[in-house]
Design a protein around this motif. Structure first.
Motif, PDB file in Angstrom:
ATOM      1  N   GLN A 111       0.846  -1.180   0.000  1.00 44.08           N
ATOM      2  CA  GLN A 111       0.000   0.000   0.000  1.00 44.08           C
ATOM      3  C   GLN A 111       0.888   1.238   0.000  1.00 44.08           C
ATOM      4  N   PRO A 112       0.360   2.367  -0.432  1.00 45.43           N
ATOM      5  CA  PRO A 112       1.189   3.583  -0.499  1.00 45.43           C
ATOM      6  C   PRO A 112       1.420   4.190   0.878  1.00 45.43           C
ATOM      7  N   TYR A 113       2.640   4.640   1.117  1.00 44.84           N
ATOM      8  CA  TYR A 113       2.980   5.354   2.341  1.00 44.84           C
ATOM      9  C   TYR A 113       3.608   6.687   1.951  1.00 44.84           C
ATOM     10  N   PHE A 114       3.320   7.718   2.732  1.00 44.61           N
ATOM     11  CA  PHE A 114       3.851   9.044   2.425  1.00 44.61           C
ATOM     12  C   PHE A 114       5.256   9.209   2.990  1.00 44.61           C
ATOM     13  N   LEU A 115       6.216   9.409   2.106  1.00 42.69           N
ATOM     14  CA  LEU A 115       7.625   9.601   2.470  1.00 42.69           C
ATOM     15  C   LEU A 115       8.098   8.535   3.459  1.00 42.69           C
ATOM     16  N   TYR A 141      11.193   0.676   2.542  1.00 36.43           N
ATOM     17  CA  TYR A 141      10.128   0.699   1.538  1.00 36.43           C
ATOM     18  C   TYR A 141      10.734   0.815   0.135  1.00 36.43           C
ATOM     19  N   PHE A 142      11.723   1.686  -0.004  1.00 32.20           N
ATOM     20  CA  PHE A 142      12.350   1.887  -1.309  1.00 32.20           C
ATOM     21  C   PHE A 142      13.279   0.724  -1.663  1.00 32.20           C
ATOM     22  N   GLN A 143      13.825   0.064  -0.660  1.00 31.87           N
ATOM     23  CA  GLN A 143      14.584  -1.151  -0.931  1.00 31.87           C
ATOM     24  C   GLN A 143      13.661  -2.233  -1.494  1.00 31.87           C
ATOM     25  N   LEU A 144      12.446  -2.308  -0.968  1.00 30.14           N
ATOM     26  CA  LEU A 144      11.473  -3.271  -1.494  1.00 30.14           C
ATOM     27  C   LEU A 144      11.150  -2.966  -2.948  1.00 30.14           C
ATOM     28  N   ILE A 145      10.916  -1.705  -3.268  1.00 30.26           N
ATOM     29  CA  ILE A 145      10.645  -1.330  -4.654  1.00 30.26           C
ATOM     30  C   ILE A 145      11.828  -1.712  -5.539  1.00 30.26           C
ATOM     31  N   PHE A 180       6.537  -3.210  -9.232  1.00 32.24           N
ATOM     32  CA  PHE A 180       5.997  -2.879  -7.919  1.00 32.24           C
ATOM     33  C   PHE A 180       4.535  -2.497  -8.093  1.00 32.24           C
ATOM     34  N   ILE A 181       3.656  -3.264  -7.453  1.00 28.19           N
ATOM     35  CA  ILE A 181       2.225  -2.994  -7.540  1.00 28.19           C
ATOM     36  C   ILE A 181       1.808  -2.201  -6.313  1.00 28.19           C
ATOM     37  N   LEU A 182       1.228  -1.050  -6.555  1.00 28.39           N
ATOM     38  CA  LEU A 182       0.852  -0.138  -5.485  1.00 28.39           C
ATOM     39  C   LEU A 182      -0.666  -0.195  -5.297  1.00 28.39           C
ATOM     40  N   TYR A 183      -1.081  -0.636  -4.117  1.00 29.55           N
ATOM     41  CA  TYR A 183      -2.512  -0.761  -3.841  1.00 29.55           C
ATOM     42  C   TYR A 183      -3.187   0.614  -3.814  1.00 29.55           C
ATOM     43  N   ASP A 184      -4.194   0.770  -4.642  1.00 27.97           N
ATOM     44  CA  ASP A 184      -5.017   1.974  -4.559  1.00 27.97           C
ATOM     45  C   ASP A 184      -6.470   1.635  -4.229  1.00 27.97           C
ATOM     46  N   ASN A 185      -6.855   0.381  -4.480  1.00 28.43           N
ATOM     47  CA  ASN A 185      -8.252  -0.019  -4.283  1.00 28.43           C
ATOM     48  C   ASN A 185      -8.421  -0.957  -3.084  1.00 28.43           C
ATOM     49  N   LYS A 206      -0.573   0.657 -10.645  1.00 26.23           N
ATOM     50  CA  LYS A 206      -1.679   0.699  -9.688  1.00 26.23           C
ATOM     51  C   LYS A 206      -2.387  -0.646  -9.684  1.00 26.23           C
ATOM     52  N   SER A 207      -2.752  -1.112  -8.509  1.00 21.59           N
ATOM     53  CA  SER A 207      -3.413  -2.423  -8.406  1.00 21.59           C
ATOM     54  C   SER A 207      -4.721  -2.469  -9.187  1.00 21.59           C
ATOM     55  N   SER A 208      -5.467  -1.366  -9.193  1.00 20.88           N
ATOM     56  CA  SER A 208      -6.772  -1.364  -9.868  1.00 20.88           C
ATOM     57  C   SER A 208      -6.657  -1.491 -11.376  1.00 20.88           C
ATOM     58  N   ASN A 209      -5.460  -1.247 -11.915  1.00 21.84           N
ATOM     59  CA  ASN A 209      -5.264  -1.349 -13.364  1.00 21.84           C
ATOM     60  C   ASN A 209      -4.895  -2.753 -13.818  1.00 21.84           C
ATOM     61  N   ILE A 210      -4.792  -3.674 -12.869  1.00 25.28           N
ATOM     62  CA  ILE A 210      -4.445  -5.058 -13.204  1.00 25.28           C
ATOM     63  C   ILE A 210      -5.711  -5.909 -13.139  1.00 25.28           C
ATOM     64  N   ASP A 211      -5.944  -6.670 -14.180  1.00 25.20           N
ATOM     65  CA  ASP A 211      -7.198  -7.419 -14.343  1.00 25.20           C
ATOM     66  C   ASP A 211      -7.175  -8.698 -13.509  1.00 25.20           C
TER      67      ASP A 211
END
Length: 232
Positions: A7-11, A16-20, A26-31, A136-141
């Motif tokens: 999920q997205p985290y602010f700064l 977190y960036f090592q994971l990316i 990297f799939i970022l949860y938005d939904n 974005k996660s929502s863009n993956i079917d």
């Protein structure tokens, strides 16, 4: 292909960036539902030798909304936050190089919470030389009603992933055997976050990436610190 999902985290902190950086995608949860007690819209910085928490104030909305449906408050005092950061780090060795980046991120005009955080992640990745594709996660079917491991499996299958990399905290949630049965290798990332000078105070670990950038050159972060992790 190696993927990671978060999920997205602010700064967020360096891990977190090592994971990316450890993944090809990297799939970022938005939904998924916003969690009030998490770190989506808040983090920690250094002030007077101690950590302090800062946050993005949110518009009053239902706690059941997805992250992509939440908004930053209209009365968000951006200058106040910038002044706090300036006061905390004005004497840091890389303040002059990094503060314009912080200003750009915080002054971003988008009010949608996900888009605001997404922008900040992209900007930091660019500075750190992270070339991982972010979607974005929502863009993956996939079937987005699925939960936990089943949802991860569907993401892996949808993008053709052979390896899934998860934060170390997921060891109690996911089974390597279950992943192997589906032809997927499960790895956990273990950040090795070594201490670095923070003025003359004792080192405070796990702070926002802003703290790392203020006290370390981008060259050192790219060449050494970003790779200080292991996969198990």
């Amino acid at each position: 292909m190696k993927i990671a999902i978060m999920q997205p985290y602010f700064l967020p902190y360096m891990g977190y960036f090592q994971l990316i950086d450890s993944a090809d995608l990297f799939i970022l949860y938005d939904n998924i539902q916003y969690t009030k007690k998490g770190w989506i819209n808040r983090n920690r910085l250094l002030r007077n030798g101690k950590d302090f928490t800062f946050s993005l104030p949110l518009k009053k909305q239902s706690d059941y909304l997805d992250i992509r449906d939440r908004s930053v408050a209209d009365n968000f005092n951006k200058q106040k936050l910038l002044n706090q950061i300036k006061e905390a780090y004005s004497k840091a060795p890389y303040f002059d190089q990094i503060f314009p980046l912080v200003e750009d991120i915080i002054n971003y005009k988008e009010r949608n919470l996900f888009q605001f955080i997404y922008y900040s992640i992209q900007k930091i990745c660019l500075v750190l030389g992270i070339s991982t594709q972010i979607r974005k996660s929502s863009n993956i079917d996939v079937d987005h009603t699925l939960k936990k491991q089943k949802k991860i499996f569907t993401f892996c299958n949808a993008v053709g992933a052979e390896t899934y990399i998860n934060a170390i905290g997921g060891q109690k949630l996911y089974s390597k055997e279950d992943f192997i049965e589906r032809g997927i290798t499960l790895k956990f990332i273990v950040p090795e976050l070594n201490a670095y000078p923070q003025f003359e105070s004792s080192f405070v670990a796990g702070l926002s990436i802003v703290d790392v950038l203020m006290f370390n050159s981008t060259e050192l972060i790219k060449e050494a610190m970003l790779g200080e992790y292991k996969l198990i």
